[in-house]
Design a protein around this motif. Structure first.
Motif, mmCIF file in Angstrom:
data_model
loop_
_atom_site.group_PDB
_atom_site.id
_atom_site.type_symbol
_atom_site.label_atom_id
_atom_site.label_comp_id
_atom_site.label_asym_id
_atom_site.label_seq_id
_atom_site.Cartn_x
_atom_site.Cartn_y
_atom_site.Cartn_z
ATOM 1 N N ASP A 143 68.489 -67.228 -8.143
ATOM 2 C CA ASP A 143 68.113 -67.369 -6.740
ATOM 3 C C ASP A 143 66.883 -66.506 -6.500
ATOM 4 O OD1 ASP A 143 68.054 -67.996 -4.081
ATOM 5 O OD2 ASP A 143 69.643 -66.587 -3.523
ATOM 6 N N LYS B 183 59.908 -67.590 -2.772
ATOM 7 C CA LYS B 183 60.062 -68.940 -2.231
ATOM 8 C C LYS B 183 58.981 -69.233 -1.195
ATOM 9 C CE LYS B 183 65.109 -69.089 -2.777
ATOM 10 N NZ LYS B 183 66.407 -69.144 -2.060
ATOM 11 N N LYS C 35 66.981 -72.547 -9.522
ATOM 12 C CA LYS C 35 68.342 -72.664 -8.997
ATOM 13 C C LYS C 35 69.263 -73.281 -10.028
ATOM 14 C CE LYS C 35 70.954 -74.460 -5.044
ATOM 15 N NZ LYS C 35 70.864 -75.216 -3.760
#
Length: 225
Positions: free
Chosen positions: A84, A90, A79
Motif C-alpha cells: 500500500d 499515490k 496493491k
C-alpha cells in the motif's frame, strides 16, 4: 576432498532440504526425487543467474524500458503485490508530474553517495554539480518505479550494496511546500517506495545511491575494460 568421499557428509539436513526445494522450483517438478534425477542426468542444467546490471569503479549501470503504465496502473501493480503506497506517492502518480512513456529505454548510472563527498557531508548541491561535471541527464520520474519493479530489494542491498536509491528527476511539489524526490528503499522494515523532502542542506548516508540517466556513449564506455 576426494571424489570418493561422501560429498554431503558435512552438509546440514536443512541446507539439503533448501537445495532440493530450489531444484524443484527451477525444474518445475513437484517430485523431489524426479527433480534431483533431472539434474544428475543433465536433462536439466543449473546455471548461474545473469545479472541485468554491471558495476565499474563502484558505479552501477543498467537499462530500463518503459511499459506505458499509467499512475493508476502502478498503484494497482503495487496493491496486487500487497504494498500500500504512501498517500504522497499515490498523489504523485495521479498528478501531472507523472508522465508515462512506452517503449523508451533509459540507460542509468547509480552514483554512490561516497563518490559525492563534500566537506565530510553529502549535500544536494554536489548532486546538481554532478549533472554538469559528468554529463549526466535528468531522468523521468517513472524511472524509480521501473527500477523498483526490475530489481528485488535483496539484490539492491546485498549485491549492489545500497540501502536507498534516489531518482534525480526534477523535484516536484507534492502535499506541501517542499520539493520532493522519489527514492527506493531496500530495507525490509520500510516501505519500498517513498518521497523525501529536497532541500539545499539535505545530508545523505554513505550507502545511498543516486540514479541519473546517461547517454548511449557513456553506457557503452561503462562496459569497456
Amino acid at each position: 576432498m576426494s571424489t570418493k568421499e561422501f560429498a554431503i557428509a558435512e552438509v546440514m539436513p536443512g541446507q539439503l532440504n533448501a537445495l532440493v526445494k530450489t531444484i524443484m522450483r527451477q525444474t518445475g517438478v513437484s517430485d523431489p526425487n524426479e527433480a534431483v534425477r533431472l539434474v544428475n542426468s543433465r536433462e536439466f542444467v543449473l546455471t548461474r543467474p545473469v545479472r541485468d546490471w554491471h558495476k565499474k569503479e563502484g558505479f552501477v549501470y543498467f537499462t530500463v524500458t518503459s511499459e506505458n503504465m499509467t499512475g493508476e496502473d502502478w498503484i494497482t501493480w503495487y496493491k496486487n503485490k500487497g504494498i500500500d503506497l504512501e498517500d504522497d506517492v499515490k498523489c504523485l502518480l495521479r498528478s501531472e508530474h507523472f508522465k508515462p512513456t512506452s517503449g523508451v529505454t533509459t540507460r542509468v548510472v547509480l552514483s554512490p553517495g561516497s563518490s559525492l563527498l563534500m566537506r565530510e557531508r553529502l549535500k544536494i548541491e554536489c548532486l546538481d554539480e554532478a549533472l554538469c561535471a559528468h554529463g549526466y541527464m535528468t531522468p523521468n520520474i517513472e524511472l524509480g518505479f521501473l527500477m523498483d519493479k526490475k530489481f528485488a530489494k535483496k539484490e539492491i542491498a546485498e549485491d549492489m550494496g545500497f540501502n536507498y536509491i534516489t531518482v534525480m528527476h526534477d523535484p516536484v511539489h507534492i502535499a506541501g511546500p517542499d520539493q520532493r524526490l522519489v527514492y527506493v528503499s531496500s530495507s525490509a522494515d520500510r516501505r519500498q517506495f517513498c518521497l523525501f523532502r529536497y532541500r539545499s542542506n539535505t545530508a545523505f548516508v554513505l550507502k545511498e545511491a543516486f540514479a541519473f540517466a546517461i547517454s548511449e556513449e557513456q553506457y557503452a564506455l561503462s562496459k569497456s575494460s
